[in-house]
Design an enzyme around this catalytic site. Sequence first.
Site, short mmCIF file in Angstrom:
data_model
loop_
_atom_site.label_atom_id
_atom_site.label_comp_id
_atom_site.label_asym_id
_atom_site.label_seq_id
_atom_site.Cartn_x
_atom_site.Cartn_y
_atom_site.Cartn_z
N LYS A 199 -56.29 81.86 -35.61
CA LYS A 199 -55.44 82.17 -36.75
C LYS A 199 -55.95 81.59 -38.07
O LYS A 199 -56.34 80.43 -38.13
CB LYS A 199 -54.03 81.62 -36.50
CG LYS A 199 -53.34 82.18 -35.26
CD LYS A 199 -51.87 81.75 -35.29
CE LYS A 199 -51.25 81.68 -33.92
NZ LYS A 199 -51.62 80.55 -33.10
N GLY A 356 -61.63 69.92 -29.53
CA GLY A 356 -61.04 71.14 -29.00
C GLY A 356 -62.04 72.07 -28.35
O GLY A 356 -62.97 71.64 -27.68
N GLY A 379 -57.02 67.78 -33.49
CA GLY A 379 -56.13 67.78 -34.66
C GLY A 379 -56.61 66.83 -35.74
O GLY A 379 -56.58 67.15 -36.93
#
Length: 399
Positions: A199, A356, A379
Amino acid sequence: MTYNKKNIEDIDVAGKKVLVRCDFNVPLKDGVITSDKRIVEALPTIKYLLSKGAKVILCSHMGKPKGEVVAKYSLAPVAARLTELLGQTVELAADTIGADAKSKAAALKEGQALLLENTRFDKREEKNDPEFAKELASMAEIFVNDAFGAAHRAHASTAGVADYIPAVCGYLVEKEISVMGKALETPERPFVAILGGAKVADKLNVIDNLLTKVDTLIIGGGMAFTFAAAKGYGVGKSLLDDTKLDYCREMMEKAEKNGVQLLLPIDTTVADGFPNPIDAPIDVTVVDSDKIPADKEGLDIGNKTMELYANAVKAAKTVVWNGPMGVFENPTLAKGTIAVAEALAESEAITIVGGGDSAAACEQLGFADRITHISTGGGASLEFLEGLELPGIACLLDK
């Protein structure tokens, strides 16, 4: 954000009680650790402190127990693995700041280590409750943050305790902030950033910040389709966030204004739809990115794009990568992500991979040892790239 923080070698720890925040949030299956990578990465800091005669009190969260005591999130397997790796007993306290934790911490001798139970078993941890932070800090004289993966959280055990005792970083956090901090502040140029993932919304501020720092910004993954649509291309059934079209146009204008080369896919690997299950065999074709058929879904970059991106990496002196180029969990749709990982592995540049999926890709493909730095925090590394102040770093003493 200042990156020049005091570390464990800048203070005298001999005979002192040292509270160390680690990231022991390891994956478990039926109570067995499936990867001890995060425990192994904490060892240099722990071993240094033990060798200097510190009394080491380790703490960490595990999972999301939401302030309740949940047996499956106990740190018992971590204590057992630490005992094996250190070759000395690491006891587990029955609680975090209760009577057992306090009596075991008080009884520690020089060169011994204790692990407190999951900090998130107390709901005050995530609220950064001052009373909880004060109780945690009361067991020690020095605080060491070595949990970069949790440094973007303002929790009691990552930031709050620093209000009560002097705080420095461990080796893991020091490496993260020095390598990534230098890349963002004073990079060797050309500086190339590669952003992927699903996204645009997840990377809005990262794109914005990087366009003031890099020479080339490469976009891949699902978010490339919103950029393509912003250019007036049809994207078929591909992932599209039509609320972000104006934002994408603004970013393209900003890139041009700042003299930043913005690279978008020139060809796309398409299929009839998303693979189900995710790793199922799938029929694909490659089309030009401005000619995606209305009934097809873009799921990876194409061969010409892989070459374009690899050439940009070859010319770079610093490369930062965060996010896959396609649905990399599927072997047919992993080629773009593999091509980028390979380009980084073969590069002479300083190469930094944000946590990630990109980190997992490098490790699975066996390229990890050829990357300068793989971040331990997903994050946290994203917020770092955004230029945000990380509470778990900001609270540490400056050199």
